[in-house]
Design a protein around this motif. Structure first.
Motif, mmCIF file in Angstrom:
data_model
loop_
_atom_site.group_PDB
_atom_site.id
_atom_site.type_symbol
_atom_site.label_atom_id
_atom_site.label_comp_id
_atom_site.label_asym_id
_atom_site.label_seq_id
_atom_site.Cartn_x
_atom_site.Cartn_y
_atom_site.Cartn_z
ATOM 1 N N ILE A 105 0.802 -1.231 0.000
ATOM 2 C CA ILE A 105 0.000 0.000 0.000
ATOM 3 C C ILE A 105 0.833 1.278 0.000
ATOM 4 O O ILE A 105 0.591 2.167 -0.837
ATOM 5 C CB ILE A 105 -1.022 -0.015 1.162
ATOM 6 N N PRO A 106 1.818 1.459 0.886
ATOM 7 C CA PRO A 106 2.587 2.713 0.836
ATOM 8 C C PRO A 106 3.288 2.923 -0.500
ATOM 9 O O PRO A 106 3.324 4.048 -1.018
ATOM 10 C CB PRO A 106 3.600 2.537 1.980
ATOM 11 N N ALA A 107 3.815 1.837 -1.078
ATOM 12 C CA ALA A 107 4.511 1.948 -2.355
ATOM 13 C C ALA A 107 3.547 2.318 -3.483
ATOM 14 O O ALA A 107 3.884 3.130 -4.357
ATOM 15 C CB ALA A 107 5.219 0.635 -2.681
ATOM 16 N N LEU A 108 2.345 1.764 -3.455
ATOM 17 C CA LEU A 108 1.368 2.060 -4.502
ATOM 18 C C LEU A 108 0.858 3.492 -4.402
ATOM 19 O O LEU A 108 0.696 4.174 -5.417
ATOM 20 C CB LEU A 108 0.198 1.073 -4.425
ATOM 21 N N LEU A 109 0.599 3.957 -3.191
ATOM 22 C CA LEU A 109 0.164 5.339 -3.008
ATOM 23 C C LEU A 109 1.245 6.303 -3.484
ATOM 24 O O LEU A 109 0.962 7.311 -4.135
ATOM 25 C CB LEU A 109 -0.172 5.599 -1.539
ATOM 26 N N GLU A 115 -0.187 11.209 -1.251
ATOM 27 C CA GLU A 115 0.376 11.141 0.086
ATOM 28 C C GLU A 115 -0.505 10.248 0.952
ATOM 29 O O GLU A 115 -1.725 10.238 0.828
ATOM 30 C CB GLU A 115 0.459 12.535 0.708
ATOM 31 N N ASP A 116 0.131 9.492 1.831
ATOM 32 C CA ASP A 116 -0.636 8.636 2.735
ATOM 33 C C ASP A 116 -1.102 9.492 3.918
ATOM 34 O O ASP A 116 -0.452 9.595 4.943
ATOM 35 C CB ASP A 116 0.253 7.475 3.209
ATOM 36 N N GLN A 130 -8.486 9.873 -9.597
ATOM 37 C CA GLN A 130 -7.835 9.157 -10.695
ATOM 38 C C GLN A 130 -6.548 8.485 -10.200
ATOM 39 O O GLN A 130 -6.239 7.361 -10.581
ATOM 40 C CB GLN A 130 -7.515 10.114 -11.838
ATOM 41 N N ARG A 131 -5.805 9.180 -9.358
ATOM 42 C CA ARG A 131 -4.566 8.618 -8.820
ATOM 43 C C ARG A 131 -4.859 7.411 -7.924
ATOM 44 O O ARG A 131 -4.161 6.395 -7.975
ATOM 45 C CB ARG A 131 -3.809 9.687 -8.040
ATOM 46 N N LEU A 132 -5.897 7.532 -7.118
ATOM 47 C CA LEU A 132 -6.266 6.419 -6.246
ATOM 48 C C LEU A 132 -6.748 5.227 -7.069
ATOM 49 O O LEU A 132 -6.471 4.069 -6.732
ATOM 50 C CB LEU A 132 -7.348 6.866 -5.261
ATOM 51 N N ALA A 133 -7.462 5.508 -8.160
ATOM 52 C CA ALA A 133 -7.924 4.432 -9.039
ATOM 53 C C ALA A 133 -6.740 3.684 -9.642
ATOM 54 O O ALA A 133 -6.774 2.451 -9.792
ATOM 55 C CB ALA A 133 -8.818 4.996 -10.141
ATOM 56 N N LEU A 134 -5.683 4.407 -9.988
ATOM 57 C CA LEU A 134 -4.487 3.751 -10.519
ATOM 58 C C LEU A 134 -3.840 2.879 -9.448
ATOM 59 O O LEU A 134 -3.462 1.728 -9.720
ATOM 60 C CB LEU A 134 -3.488 4.792 -11.019
ATOM 61 N N ALA A 135 -3.717 3.417 -8.223
ATOM 62 C CA ALA A 135 -3.136 2.629 -7.133
ATOM 63 C C ALA A 135 -3.950 1.358 -6.895
ATOM 64 O O ALA A 135 -3.398 0.266 -6.697
ATOM 65 C CB ALA A 135 -3.070 3.472 -5.859
ATOM 66 N N GLN A 136 -5.276 1.487 -6.927
ATOM 67 C CA GLN A 136 -6.151 0.316 -6.735
ATOM 68 C C GLN A 136 -5.948 -0.702 -7.847
ATOM 69 O O GLN A 136 -5.932 -1.912 -7.611
ATOM 70 C CB GLN A 136 -7.604 0.797 -6.681
#
Length: 225
Positions: A105-109, A115-116, A130-136
Motif C-alpha cells: 500500500i505505501p509503495a502504490l500510493l 500522500e498517505d 484518478q490517482r487512487l484508481a491507478l493505485a487500486q
C-alpha cells in the motif's frame, strides 16, 4: 506473444450495434491505445474484455490465469474512507495476504502520487480520485492494466506525472491498454492502437509508421466518415 486477443466483438443496446465486429490483439509488454470520439464504443469494449457486460458476439482470449488491474473512467470509492483504507478494502476482496498488502500500500500510493494522509475520499479532487484508481488497479501486481481515461481531471503537471508513471509501468514489463482523448499523451506512451467510430474499426495506428502526428491521423479518420 499476445496478451489479449479480441475477435469480432459485438454489442447491441436497444437494437443499436455499439460495437460491430471489432478485432484486435495486444502484445505482451506493449502499451495499446483505444481511440475514438465519445460514444465510439471504447468503454463498452473494455467492459466486455473484463466480463462486466455480456458479449452479443465474438470472442475474447487472454493469457491463462492472468491478473488484470482496472481503472474505470469514473472511479467511485466509499467517501468516508481514506486512500489507505480504500486499498485495504480492495486488497481484502482480492484475498491478498495482510502482510503483503501492508507492504504494497505505501509503495502504490507513492507511485500514484498520493500522500498517505488521513484525507477522506469525500474531500478528494477529481485528479486525486484518478490517482487512487491507478493505485487500486496496481494491487496484487497485475500483468495487464486496463486504464479508462487515466488522466481525466488532472492538471497539466498531473497529466505529465501520470504519463510518466504509466511509462515506468510499461518499462517494468506491464502490458497496458489505455482509453484516452488526449492524443499527445497517447503518442508519447503507446506503441500501437486502434481508432474506432460507432463500434467500427477505422484505422490501426503504429508509432512512427507514418510521418504525421496521431492528431492529424485521428482528425482525418474521424472527420472523414
Amino acid at each position: 506473444m499476445n496478451m489479449l486477443s479480441c475477435r469480432n466483438l459485438k454489442k447491441i443496446y436497444q437494437k443499436q450495434c455499439v460495437v460491430n465486429g471489432l478485432s484486435f490483439a495486444v502484445q505482451e509488454g506493449e502499451a495499446f491505445a483505444l481511440l475514438g470520439s465519445n460514444g465510439a464504443g471504447k468503454t463498452t469494449t473494455i467492459k466486455m474484455i473484463l466480463g462486466l457486460i455480456p458479449k452479443d458476439g465474438g470472442d475474447v482470449e487472454k493469457q491463462e490465469n492472468i491478473r488484470i488491474g482496472y481503472s474505470p473512467e469514473t472511479p467511485y470509492f466509499h467517501p468516508f474512507l481514506n486512500g489507505r483504507e480504500v486499498l485495504e478494502f480492495y486488497g481484502s476482496l482480492q484475498n491478498i495476504p495482510k502482510k503483503e498488502l501492508k507492504e504494497q500500500i505505501p509503495a502504490l500510493l507513492d507511485r500514484a502520487g498520493l500522500e498517505d494522509s488521513r484525507t477522506k475520499v469525500k474531500n478528494y479532487s477529481k485528479g486525486m480520485l484518478q490517482r487512487l484508481a491507478l493505485a487500486q488497479a496496481l494491487l496484487g501486481d497485475p500483468k495487464l492494466l486496463i486504464l479508462d481515461e487515466p488522466s481525466a481531471g488532472l492538471d497539466a503537471l498531473g497529466r505529465v506525472e501520470m504519463m510518466q508513471t504509466i511509462r515506468s509501468l510499461k518499462e517494468d514489463g506491464k502490458t497496458i491498454i489505455i482509453n484516452s482523448h488526449i492524443l499527445g499523451d497517447i503518442e508519447r506512451v503507446c506503441d500501437r492502437g486502434i481508432i474506432i467510430k460507432k463500434g467500427n474499426l477505422l484505422y490501426e495506428w503504429e508509432k512512427g509508421k507514418e510521418n504525421r502526428s496521431l492528431e492529424e491521423i485521428f482528425v482525418e479518420k474521424i472527420g472523414g466518415m
